[in-house]
Enzyme design. Sequence first.
Site, mmCIF file in Angstrom:
data_model
loop_
_atom_site.group_PDB
_atom_site.id
_atom_site.type_symbol
_atom_site.label_atom_id
_atom_site.label_comp_id
_atom_site.label_asym_id
_atom_site.label_seq_id
_atom_site.Cartn_x
_atom_site.Cartn_y
_atom_site.Cartn_z
ATOM 1 N N HIS A 57 -17.011 3.969 16.750
ATOM 2 C CA HIS A 57 -17.591 3.894 18.344
ATOM 3 C C HIS A 57 -16.415 3.574 19.083
ATOM 4 O O HIS A 57 -15.716 3.318 19.248
ATOM 5 C CB HIS A 57 -18.207 2.057 18.214
ATOM 6 C CG HIS A 57 -19.799 1.432 18.064
ATOM 7 N ND1 HIS A 57 -19.908 0.137 17.120
ATOM 8 C CD2 HIS A 57 -20.467 2.947 18.175
ATOM 9 C CE1 HIS A 57 -21.080 0.300 16.909
ATOM 10 N NE2 HIS A 57 -21.826 1.860 16.909
ATOM 11 N N HIS A 68 -21.350 8.819 13.387
ATOM 12 C CA HIS A 68 -21.518 8.096 12.472
ATOM 13 C C HIS A 68 -21.119 8.649 10.933
ATOM 14 O O HIS A 68 -20.076 8.255 10.198
ATOM 15 C CB HIS A 68 -21.596 6.604 12.416
ATOM 16 C CG HIS A 68 -21.592 5.491 13.604
ATOM 17 N ND1 HIS A 68 -20.585 4.926 13.793
ATOM 18 C CD2 HIS A 68 -22.769 5.316 14.336
ATOM 19 C CE1 HIS A 68 -20.673 4.224 14.734
ATOM 20 N NE2 HIS A 68 -21.973 3.792 15.193
ATOM 21 N N HIS A 116 -26.441 8.959 18.157
ATOM 22 C CA HIS A 116 -25.037 8.015 17.484
ATOM 23 C C HIS A 116 -24.693 7.873 16.436
ATOM 24 O O HIS A 116 -23.909 8.107 16.039
ATOM 25 C CB HIS A 116 -25.782 7.101 18.825
ATOM 26 C CG HIS A 116 -25.095 5.796 18.203
ATOM 27 N ND1 HIS A 116 -24.068 5.451 19.365
ATOM 28 C CD2 HIS A 116 -24.685 5.160 17.057
ATOM 29 C CE1 HIS A 116 -23.206 4.857 19.078
ATOM 30 N NE2 HIS A 116 -23.890 4.269 17.463
ATOM 31 N N GLU A 117 -25.931 7.562 15.160
ATOM 32 C CA GLU A 117 -25.848 7.307 14.826
ATOM 33 C C GLU A 117 -25.374 8.162 13.402
ATOM 34 O O GLU A 117 -24.734 8.192 13.164
ATOM 35 C CB GLU A 117 -27.294 6.973 13.508
ATOM 36 C CG GLU A 117 -28.064 6.221 14.283
ATOM 37 C CD GLU A 117 -26.787 4.634 14.622
ATOM 38 O OE1 GLU A 117 -25.909 4.294 13.326
ATOM 39 O OE2 GLU A 117 -27.484 3.528 15.480
#
Lengths: 438, 85
Positions: free
Chosen positions: A133, A127, A123-124
Amino acid sequence: SIQALTKWNKRNLSWRVRAFPKDSHLGHDTIRALMYYALKVWSDITPLNFHEVAGNNADIQIDFSKADHNDGYPFDGPGGTVAHAFFPGEHHTAGDTHFDDDESWTFRSSDAHGMDLFAVAVHEFGHSIGLTHISALESIMRPYYQGPVGDPLKYDLPYEDKVRIWQLYGVRESVSPTARPEVPKNEEHPLLPDLPENRSTIQPRKDEPDRCTTHFDAVAQIRGEAFFFKGKYFWRLTRNKHLVSLQPAQIHRFWRGLPLNMDSLDAVYERTTDHRIVFFKGDRYWVFKDNNVEEGYPRPITDFGLPLGGIDAAFSWAHNDKTYFFKDNLCWQYDDQERRMDAGYPSETTPWKGVPETLDDAMRWSDGAAYFFRGKEYWRVLDNYMEVDAGYPRSIAQDWLVCTGMQSDSPNSRAKPRQGHHDESRSENGYEVCSCTS
Amino acid sequence: SAAPKAEEINQGVDWLIKFGYLPPPDPVTGQLQTQEKLTRAIKAMQRFGGLEATGVLDKATLELMKTPRCSLPDLSELDTARRRR
């Protein structure tokens, strides 16, 4: 949410774990390996390349830090915010990724309270390379932690995420937008530690069943996830059909209120009317709200209009929301809304052609199909169909419990990888993907 | 369902600001937010989180706010500015 306006102009990005956790049972090599695989998830499908470096000039600096760590995003102890990363850009922190050192970071753990480091890292790093998101439930870029995502070596990004990252960087040459990425065999990858049950220091409990060879007592879809029960244990699969842990969890440690001397279950299902979870054992049943038993249970199964003697299977059919109970060759149709058995039951024939006469259990799944389990095999009946799908029965161990060569519990129980199966669909979820790599 | 306690409302407002659903408090008026803005922010948060958009800080919404998550906001400043415009 809108897509971030930033992306990396370069395609080769360096990374480094600058600060490791202070007090974690995960070793440095395991953490580095997990970071490698989490980045690889993205580089497998885009033209980005990640390489680990030793110096201070890495594009993506990875830190495990606590509380206020001078970046404007202070951590808040266990739970709450668990990690964050900075979007690409010219700023010196661009791409940097921070994990809260107060979390209990886990890998291949059956501990429901831990944070799966690989899932959060994927997930990170999304980014770090420019993704914001998104609210889609299936997406890894949903802001909420949704539990482990399965084996890092086999993780395949949800389609929404693939499409969004392809919009930023295009498709990696040699990657088909609809096929699973394949790892070239001659490439070298860091080793992840052995599976917990294979470690010589951790002996499997004596009564712990082998998920690759066992017959299951009960199978149920609960809150969109699949639960496979055997003896005092259960395995759990996420909504995306990823096995949460190869190691089973103990029923009593998760479902609070079942008798401690209960050594197995007969059947389990989630009630569609109020989402209570109903457990059957012998002549009694228990109703759970979430993972706690409700007051006044157990009660006799005669409440349902079932005869004493127990049942083999119970499930709610998505097609009509009726609940079906099975015992030997008998089948009952129950209306949970009206709380009464429908007329004309029990019947000696099930409504679905091709389903075995006796069952271990059955469940509905999020694809709308009904799944019937018996022995080591399962049968699928598609939504709105009354007959078992072609190509069934198939192996439960192989299709649900990740029993391919590397991950099986014992060499004798290894299932052969699926042959000749590939998805020929050009689009999913309404997206069409064009591959323009030149 | 029971109405949220004052403490829960305060925590909810902080959460909504932190994750981009409400603009940071006006330095002149302090923490004051209009009810309309707050309801709209809760609805946006509920929609984003896959809940029914009621605009009420109900149990499910408060539970979701307690769920472990990434620190980055869900809505960017650009997003909020766009909506304001």
